[in-house]
Design a protein around this motif. Structure first.
Motif, PDB file in Angstrom:
ATOM      1  N   ASN A  21      31.990 -36.132 -47.977  1.00 25.06           N
ATOM      2  CA  ASN A  21      33.088 -35.256 -47.217  1.00 25.06           C
ATOM      3  C   ASN A  21      32.078 -34.110 -46.420  1.00 25.06           C
ATOM      4  O   ASN A  21      31.659 -33.412 -47.067  1.00 25.06           O
ATOM      5  N   TYR A  28      30.343 -30.904 -48.077  1.00 26.48           N
ATOM      6  CA  TYR A  28      31.067 -30.398 -49.155  1.00 26.48           C
ATOM      7  C   TYR A  28      31.555 -30.933 -50.415  1.00 26.48           C
ATOM      8  O   TYR A  28      31.683 -30.549 -51.612  1.00 26.48           O
ATOM      9  N   GLN A  29      31.507 -32.309 -50.335  1.00 25.64           N
ATOM     10  CA  GLN A  29      31.837 -33.126 -51.519  1.00 25.64           C
ATOM     11  C   GLN A  29      31.087 -34.323 -51.568  1.00 25.64           C
ATOM     12  O   GLN A  29      31.005 -35.161 -50.402  1.00 25.64           O
ATOM     13  N   THR A  30      30.804 -35.253 -52.725  1.00 26.21           N
ATOM     14  CA  THR A  30      30.166 -36.523 -52.788  1.00 26.21           C
ATOM     15  C   THR A  30      30.865 -37.234 -53.696  1.00 26.21           C
ATOM     16  O   THR A  30      30.261 -38.382 -53.627  1.00 26.21           O
ATOM     17  N   LEU A  32      34.379 -38.342 -52.916  1.00 24.10           N
ATOM     18  CA  LEU A  32      35.753 -38.366 -52.306  1.00 24.10           C
ATOM     19  C   LEU A  32      36.073 -39.939 -52.163  1.00 24.10           C
ATOM     20  O   LEU A  32      35.239 -40.757 -51.412  1.00 24.10           O
ATOM     21  N   ASN A  50      38.863 -34.530 -44.125  1.00 21.78           N
ATOM     22  CA  ASN A  50      39.355 -34.573 -45.465  1.00 21.78           C
ATOM     23  C   ASN A  50      41.044 -34.662 -45.587  1.00 21.78           C
ATOM     24  O   ASN A  50      41.590 -35.418 -46.365  1.00 21.78           O
TER      25      ASN A  50
END
Length: 99
Positions: A21, A28-30, A32, A50
């Motif tokens: 993400n 921000y995020q791995t 998702l 997202n």
């Protein structure tokens, strides 16, 4: 950049996607999940911001489950699921931007 791939072969389909993400150069995020399970025999790969991809995939999944509950367990075919999803996406795009 999002990546979602689908490959069809004689015995079925393989769907794969990245789990990042990111926006611009920030991640921000791995973890998702971009492949949403719609029913026991169908899944949908999604990409985009997202909030949009999570809300849209849950909206479609819950409405398909509601259809099954309200019609005595009758499940929609994959073709009917695709038509429903396409119609809902077209309606959302015609209403204008939500942001």
């Amino acid at each position: 950049m999002d990546s979602v791939f689908g490959v069809e072969y004689d015995g079925g389909v393989i769907i794969a996607s990245d789990q990042n993400n990111a926006r611009s150069i920030l991640t921000y995020q791995t973890n998702l999940d971009k492949v949403a399970e719609l029913s026991s025999h169908s899944a949908m790969g999604v990409s985009g911001p997202n909030a949009d991809l999570v809300n849209f995939s849950q909206y479609i999944s819950k409405n398909l489950a509601l259809h099954e509950l309200s019609n005595n367990g009758l499940k929609l075919s994959p073709h009917a699921q695709a038509n429903f999803t396409r119609g809902e996406l077209a309606t959302a795009l015609r209403k204008g931007p939500y942001q």
